[in-house]
Write a protein that holds these residues in place. Structure first.
Motif, PDB file in Angstrom:
ATOM      1  N   ALA A  56       0.828  -1.202   0.000  1.00  0.00           N
ATOM      2  CA  ALA A  56       0.000   0.000   0.000  1.00  0.00           C
ATOM      3  C   ALA A  56       0.866   1.257   0.000  1.00  0.00           C
ATOM      4  CB  ALA A  56      -0.928  -0.003   1.214  1.00  0.00           C
ATOM      5  N   ALA A  57       1.968   1.232   0.749  1.00  0.00           N
ATOM      6  CA  ALA A  57       2.887   2.377   0.756  1.00  0.00           C
ATOM      7  C   ALA A  57       3.506   2.573  -0.622  1.00  0.00           C
ATOM      8  CB  ALA A  57       3.966   2.175   1.807  1.00  0.00           C
ATOM      9  N   MET A  58       3.837   1.464  -1.293  1.00  0.00           N
ATOM     10  CA  MET A  58       4.398   1.562  -2.637  1.00  0.00           C
ATOM     11  C   MET A  58       3.363   2.153  -3.597  1.00  0.00           C
ATOM     12  SD  MET A  58       6.108  -1.382  -5.039  1.00  0.00           S
ATOM     13  CE  MET A  58       4.635  -2.372  -5.147  1.00  0.00           C
ATOM     14  N   GLN A  59       2.110   1.719  -3.505  1.00  0.00           N
ATOM     15  CA  GLN A  59       1.050   2.242  -4.367  1.00  0.00           C
ATOM     16  C   GLN A  59       0.818   3.724  -4.080  1.00  0.00           C
ATOM     17  OE1 GLN A  59      -0.224   0.445  -6.791  1.00  0.00           O
ATOM     18  NE2 GLN A  59      -1.587   2.035  -7.512  1.00  0.00           N
ATOM     19  N   MET A  60       0.880   4.127  -2.802  1.00  0.00           N
ATOM     20  CA  MET A  60       0.726   5.530  -2.428  1.00  0.00           C
ATOM     21  C   MET A  60       1.826   6.371  -3.094  1.00  0.00           C
ATOM     22  SD  MET A  60       0.860   7.243   1.385  1.00  0.00           S
ATOM     23  CE  MET A  60       2.580   6.816   1.625  1.00  0.00           C
ATOM     24  N   ASP A  61       3.057   5.868  -3.094  1.00  0.00           N
ATOM     25  CA  ASP A  61       4.165   6.570  -3.750  1.00  0.00           C
ATOM     26  C   ASP A  61       3.945   6.665  -5.249  1.00  0.00           C
ATOM     27  OD1 ASP A  61       5.553   7.090  -1.449  1.00  0.00           O
ATOM     28  OD2 ASP A  61       6.863   5.334  -1.625  1.00  0.00           O
ATOM     29  N   MET A  62       3.465   5.586  -5.872  1.00  0.00           N
ATOM     30  CA  MET A  62       3.257   5.588  -7.317  1.00  0.00           C
ATOM     31  C   MET A  62       2.185   6.592  -7.736  1.00  0.00           C
ATOM     32  SD  MET A  62       5.379   3.577  -8.695  1.00  0.00           S
ATOM     33  CE  MET A  62       6.584   3.782  -7.410  1.00  0.00           C
ATOM     34  N   LEU A  63       1.205   6.831  -6.869  1.00  0.00           N
ATOM     35  CA  LEU A  63       0.131   7.773  -7.165  1.00  0.00           C
ATOM     36  C   LEU A  63       0.448   9.192  -6.705  1.00  0.00           C
ATOM     37  CD1 LEU A  63      -2.951   5.591  -6.189  1.00  0.00           C
ATOM     38  CD2 LEU A  63      -2.229   6.241  -8.489  1.00  0.00           C
ATOM     39  N   SER A  64       1.556   9.366  -5.993  1.00  0.00           N
ATOM     40  CA  SER A  64       1.945  10.672  -5.436  1.00  0.00           C
ATOM     41  C   SER A  64       0.872  11.213  -4.495  1.00  0.00           C
ATOM     42  CB  SER A  64       2.206  11.685  -6.551  1.00  0.00           C
ATOM     43  OG  SER A  64       3.258  11.285  -7.345  1.00  0.00           O
ATOM     44  N   HIS A  65       0.279  10.338  -3.708  1.00  0.00           N
ATOM     45  CA  HIS A  65      -0.727  10.759  -2.739  1.00  0.00           C
ATOM     46  C   HIS A  65      -0.092  10.841  -1.356  1.00  0.00           C
ATOM     47  CE1 HIS A  65      -4.447   9.302  -5.211  1.00  0.00           C
ATOM     48  NE2 HIS A  65      -3.834  10.330  -5.757  1.00  0.00           N
ATOM     49  N   ASP A  66      -0.783  11.520  -0.444  1.00  0.00           N
ATOM     50  CA  ASP A  66      -0.312  11.619   0.931  1.00  0.00           C
ATOM     51  C   ASP A  66      -0.871  10.501   1.801  1.00  0.00           C
ATOM     52  OD1 ASP A  66       1.190  13.908   0.451  1.00  0.00           O
ATOM     53  OD2 ASP A  66      -0.570  15.188   0.696  1.00  0.00           O
ATOM     54  N   PHE A  67      -1.870   9.785   1.306  1.00  0.00           N
ATOM     55  CA  PHE A  67      -2.427   8.655   2.042  1.00  0.00           C
ATOM     56  C   PHE A  67      -2.977   7.645   1.049  1.00  0.00           C
ATOM     57  CE2 PHE A  67      -6.030  11.370   1.274  1.00  0.00           C
ATOM     58  CZ  PHE A  67      -7.069  10.490   1.028  1.00  0.00           C
ATOM     59  N   PHE A  68      -3.223   6.402   1.536  1.00  0.00           N
ATOM     60  CA  PHE A  68      -3.789   5.359   0.680  1.00  0.00           C
ATOM     61  C   PHE A  68      -4.630   4.438   1.549  1.00  0.00           C
ATOM     62  CE2 PHE A  68      -3.831   1.422  -1.778  1.00  0.00           C
ATOM     63  CZ  PHE A  68      -4.180   1.918  -3.024  1.00  0.00           C
ATOM     64  N   PHE A  69      -5.883   4.248   1.164  1.00  0.00           N
ATOM     65  CA  PHE A  69      -6.833   3.398   1.872  1.00  0.00           C
ATOM     66  C   PHE A  69      -6.818   2.008   1.242  1.00  0.00           C
ATOM     67  CE2 PHE A  69     -11.252   1.863   2.421  1.00  0.00           C
ATOM     68  CZ  PHE A  69     -11.285   1.854   3.797  1.00  0.00           C
ATOM     69  N   PHE A  70      -6.755   0.950   2.056  1.00  0.00           N
ATOM     70  CA  PHE A  70      -6.666  -0.404   1.524  1.00  0.00           C
ATOM     71  C   PHE A  70      -7.187  -1.403   2.558  1.00  0.00           C
ATOM     72  CE2 PHE A  70      -2.985   0.238   4.077  1.00  0.00           C
ATOM     73  CZ  PHE A  70      -2.578  -0.995   4.543  1.00  0.00           C
ATOM     74  N   THR A  71      -7.346  -2.658   2.126  1.00  0.00           N
ATOM     75  CA  THR A  71      -7.663  -3.755   3.040  1.00  0.00           C
ATOM     76  C   THR A  71      -6.366  -4.454   3.385  1.00  0.00           C
ATOM     77  OG1 THR A  71      -9.845  -4.064   2.041  1.00  0.00           O
ATOM     78  CG2 THR A  71      -8.958  -5.891   3.329  1.00  0.00           C
ATOM     79  N   ASN A  72      -6.052  -4.509   4.664  1.00  0.00           N
ATOM     80  CA  ASN A  72      -4.810  -5.115   5.127  1.00  0.00           C
ATOM     81  C   ASN A  72      -4.907  -6.628   4.971  1.00  0.00           C
ATOM     82  OD1 ASN A  72      -2.535  -5.988   6.522  1.00  0.00           O
ATOM     83  ND2 ASN A  72      -2.702  -4.355   8.060  1.00  0.00           N
ATOM     84  N   ALA A  73      -4.043  -7.211   4.132  1.00  0.00           N
ATOM     85  CA  ALA A  73      -4.072  -8.648   3.871  1.00  0.00           C
ATOM     86  C   ALA A  73      -3.692  -9.449   5.113  1.00  0.00           C
ATOM     87  CB  ALA A  73      -3.124  -8.991   2.722  1.00  0.00           C
ATOM     88  N   GLU A  74      -2.919  -8.829   6.008  1.00  0.00           N
ATOM     89  CA  GLU A  74      -2.478  -9.532   7.217  1.00  0.00           C
ATOM     90  C   GLU A  74      -3.588  -9.631   8.262  1.00  0.00           C
ATOM     91  OE1 GLU A  74       0.808  -7.054   8.177  1.00  0.00           O
ATOM     92  OE2 GLU A  74       2.079  -7.904   6.594  1.00  0.00           O
ATOM     93  N   THR A  75      -4.468  -8.603   8.340  1.00  0.00           N
ATOM     94  CA  THR A  75      -5.521  -8.597   9.348  1.00  0.00           C
ATOM     95  C   THR A  75      -6.918  -8.751   8.761  1.00  0.00           C
ATOM     96  OG1 THR A  75      -5.763  -6.187   9.266  1.00  0.00           O
ATOM     97  CG2 THR A  75      -4.132  -7.084  10.825  1.00  0.00           C
ATOM     98  N   GLY A  76      -7.083  -8.469   7.448  1.00  0.00           N
ATOM     99  CA  GLY A  76      -8.393  -8.544   6.816  1.00  0.00           C
ATOM    100  C   GLY A  76      -9.278  -7.342   7.108  1.00  0.00           C
ATOM    101  N   ARG A  77      -8.710  -6.297   7.715  1.00  0.00           N
ATOM    102  CA  ARG A  77      -9.498  -5.111   8.086  1.00  0.00           C
ATOM    103  C   ARG A  77      -9.051  -3.902   7.261  1.00  0.00           C
ATOM    104  NH1 ARG A  77      -8.090  -6.907  13.713  1.00  0.00           N
ATOM    105  NH2 ARG A  77      -6.475  -5.328  13.510  1.00  0.00           N
ATOM    106  N   ALA A  78      -9.906  -2.883   7.260  1.00  0.00           N
ATOM    107  CA  ALA A  78      -9.590  -1.641   6.559  1.00  0.00           C
ATOM    108  C   ALA A  78      -8.418  -0.949   7.242  1.00  0.00           C
ATOM    109  CB  ALA A  78     -10.810  -0.722   6.548  1.00  0.00           C
ATOM    110  N   ALA A  79      -7.557  -0.320   6.428  1.00  0.00           N
ATOM    111  CA  ALA A  79      -6.391   0.365   6.961  1.00  0.00           C
ATOM    112  C   ALA A  79      -6.013   1.522   6.047  1.00  0.00           C
ATOM    113  CB  ALA A  79      -5.219  -0.606   7.095  1.00  0.00           C
ATOM    114  N   VAL A  80      -5.188   2.423   6.567  1.00  0.00           N
ATOM    115  CA  VAL A  80      -4.707   3.574   5.810  1.00  0.00           C
ATOM    116  C   VAL A  80      -3.214   3.727   6.077  1.00  0.00           C
ATOM    117  CG1 VAL A  80      -4.828   6.092   5.551  1.00  0.00           C
ATOM    118  CG2 VAL A  80      -6.907   4.788   5.965  1.00  0.00           C
TER     119      VAL A  80
END
Length: 184
Positions: free
Chosen positions: A145-169
């Motif tokens: 998710a951090a890599m995708q945030m860098d690729m989009l040049s955003h300051d944050f990125f919302f995703f589903t955490n594969a390790e916990t299965g919950r929403a994360a930023v």
């Protein structure tokens, strides 16, 4: 590669369109799966800004979205600057993905992020939602998710955490580091 060119309050000549198609079409040499590019031109109206011509390019394909934005005094110079940024970001993404697939790497497989932009609701009153974006959320690790945030040049990125299965930023902190907000 399908290339769409849009302009907001500026004229895009046929010569500029042909240059855009030629130059943006060469981006597929960095990544073969990139199938769509959207090029947007607009002009800054602030008289204190010298670089008024703004070009933004978003390239999508193979489950990845790479975006860059640049400004210059001329549309062609802005296009060249944004393409330099895109080439750098695409090389960086490719390097990370190749490194992740190395036998010594113990991470997770490739990730996919969709990016459909939904309808915009423009309201003139303060405090109202003026733009709505919707996108498919695929499970990924915080590092992905951090890599995708860098690729989009955003300051944050919302995703589903594969390790916990919950929403994360993941978000960029003021000190330049990356933070993680995980739901409970």
């Amino acid at each position: 590669m399908e290339i769409s060119i849009r302009a907001h309050n500026v004229e895009v000549s046929s010569e500029l369109r042909s240059v855009v198609v030629a130059k943006v079409g060469h981006l597929d040499r960095f990544w073969e799966g990139m199938d769509r590019a959207e090029v947007r031109f607009h002009e800054e109206h602030n008289p204190r800004i010298a670089d008024k011509e703004v070009c933004e390019v978003t390239v999508t394909g193979s489950g990845h979205v790479v975006r860059a934005r640049a400004a210059a005094a001329d549309k062609l110079v802005a296009l060249d600057r944004v393409l330099d940024k895109l080439e750098h970001r695409m090389e960086k993404l490719k390097g990370r993905l190749v490194g992740r697939s190395h036998p010594r790497h113990h991470g997770h497989g490739p990730f996919v992020v969709g990016g459909e932009i939904g309808p915009a609701d423009e309201a003139n009153e303060e405090g109202h939602i003026v733009k709505v974006k919707s996108f498919a959320i695929k499970p990924m690790t915080p590092e992905e998710a951090a890599m995708q945030m860098d690729m989009l040049s955003h300051d944050f990125f919302f995703f589903t955490n594969a390790e916990t299965g919950r929403a994360a930023v993941v978000y960029r902190r003021n000190d330049g580091q990356i933070g993680l907000i995980d739901s409970t």
